[in-house]
Enzyme design. Sequence first.
Site, PDB file in Angstrom:
ATOM      1  N   ARG A 108       0.932  -1.192   0.081  1.00 36.01           N
ATOM      2  CA  ARG A 108       0.028   0.053  -0.050  1.00 36.01           C
ATOM      3  C   ARG A 108       0.746   1.033  -0.103  1.00 36.01           C
ATOM      4  O   ARG A 108       2.014   1.256   0.571  1.00 36.01           O
ATOM      5  CB  ARG A 108      -1.034   0.157   1.292  1.00 36.01           C
ATOM      6  CG  ARG A 108      -2.023  -0.970   1.096  1.00 36.01           C
ATOM      7  CD  ARG A 108      -2.700  -0.947   2.351  1.00 36.01           C
ATOM      8  NE  ARG A 108      -2.045  -0.527   3.672  1.00 36.01           N
ATOM      9  CZ  ARG A 108      -2.454   0.100   4.742  1.00 36.01           C
ATOM     10  NH1 ARG A 108      -3.610   0.620   4.505  1.00 36.01           N
ATOM     11  NH2 ARG A 108      -1.908   0.080   5.930  1.00 36.01           N
ATOM     12  N   SER A 169       8.090  -4.827   6.892  1.00 39.92           N
ATOM     13  CA  SER A 169       7.590  -5.735   7.990  1.00 39.92           C
ATOM     14  C   SER A 169       8.454  -7.125   7.731  1.00 39.92           C
ATOM     15  O   SER A 169       7.829  -8.391   7.697  1.00 39.92           O
ATOM     16  CB  SER A 169       6.114  -5.930   7.837  1.00 39.92           C
ATOM     17  OG  SER A 169       5.566  -4.696   8.240  1.00 39.92           O
ATOM     18  N   ASP A 223       6.163  -3.087  11.287  1.00 42.37           N
ATOM     19  CA  ASP A 223       4.803  -3.059  11.439  1.00 42.37           C
ATOM     20  C   ASP A 223       4.277  -3.131  12.973  1.00 42.37           C
ATOM     21  O   ASP A 223       3.283  -2.454  13.316  1.00 42.37           O
ATOM     22  CB  ASP A 223       3.859  -3.718  10.563  1.00 42.37           C
ATOM     23  CG  ASP A 223       4.144  -5.386  10.749  1.00 42.37           C
ATOM     24  OD1 ASP A 223       5.215  -5.799  11.378  1.00 42.37           O
ATOM     25  OD2 ASP A 223       3.498  -6.283  10.208  1.00 42.37           O
TER      26      ASP A 223
END
Length: 484
Positions: A108, A169, A223
């Site tokens: 994203r 992440s 994350d």
Amino acid sequence: MSNCPSRTCNPKAGSNPIPGNPQSFSTKDWIDRQVNSEIHEAMKDLMLDNNTLKKISTLFLQNIERGLKKDTHPTSIVKCYPTYVQDLPDGTEKGKFLALDLGGTNFRVLMVNIDSDKCEMESEIFSMSNELITGSGYDLFDYIAECLAIFSKKRGVAEQNLPLGFTFSFPASQKGLSKAIVVRWTKGFDCKDILGLDVGELLTNAVNKRGDLKIDVCAILNDTTGTLMSCAFKNRDTRIGMIVGTGNNACYIEKQANAELFDEPDMGSGDVVINLECGAFGDDGALDFIRTELDRVIDKEYPNQGRQLHEKMISGMYLGELARRYILKFAQQGLILGGKTSPIFETQDSFPTSNLSEIEKDQPGSFKLQRDILHQLGLEHATDVDCINIRFISQCLTRRAAHLASTALVTLIHKMGVKKVTVGIDGSLYKYHPHFRTLMIAKMNELIDPGYTYELMLSEDGSGIGAALVAAVAAKKKRQLGIS
Ligand code: BGC
């Protein structure tokens, strides 16, 4: 063992109809009695009692201590990387930031506008093929830069040199807030050619090569850190971040004095966020005493053999496949499904972890959602008793995952010694499983020492907003200290 469905007698699977007289038997009693005794016995390996969980907690704490100390860090399994995040947001952060989120199911790009206690964001999801996430890392970063350019141009910010936070992440050894060396890939990613390289530099190079985009890479973060930061923005007691999604990991706030690898001056808080990378807990065999035969099979058939063993018992990337293997094994033994499965069901990865959430959403005695799933998998011949057994298998796996995650959190709370702690938590398994949160709370209440209180707070888009917040806090601190 508590919390696992109990079995009060052992009829052969499928032998009893639902009793008509509700006064003589409750539906729950009836259901409990239908769990096949051999299946119940075989699943006992997954039912971890509190003594076992306490033993795991002690081992986990030893692993954390080893990860934090300079002389034991190189050989430690739980790496405890300092994140260089020293301050939590205090509500005075401001500005427009770009954020990238790589490491879950989707990639994203986000633009986040932070104004005192409000965050507004817009985001776009970009698809990633298997070839891309297992090919050359340079191609992956070119693609990331391309998505960022598309996103920024659409919003007219491509030339604005906006500060950017990148939620990456995967295990990365942080050398500064915007310098993170790729150590290992997890969750099906495998771009070998960039292991050992700096994520910040790879991104900056890929962007500069294009010539149509200007960004300022301010922060690379995990994350879990993003999750902690996004919850801390709303709740100042937040001291832990955890993800229970495709992968599993946690971070927490440690005193800089204990984080021996942290080599920057104290900017005032005396603290630093530690990314545990606790998915690797057990990679030295420390958890072999709880791993089952099928845990070992799964480990062999997925990438990273012998690695991420704690994560492989907890996270969404593996639980569905573990459930499928158990169901298949019991069917092959003739204990369920009349000994018959289907070609689709016999295919690896045909049973995603979201199925476990659906199966456990059905009310006891109802199998509507489960039947839809079984139908799609060519298992429409399942009887009600088969459905009860399949749900039991699912429950045992999700309980074990929830209990291991709870044990990790309680260990961290005890280690910090802070009496009131909020845990920021996110991830698809935690968010979408109907009972995961309740199971975690029930187990944490059993394991936590008297005098401690805690709250589990669902993070609202930690990977996106958290990335912007890390960049914002760092920018504010620099301004305060007059560093350009
Ligand atoms: C990664 C961690 C990450 C976790 C949750 C693990 O596989 O190693 O860095 O925090 O997944 O996404």
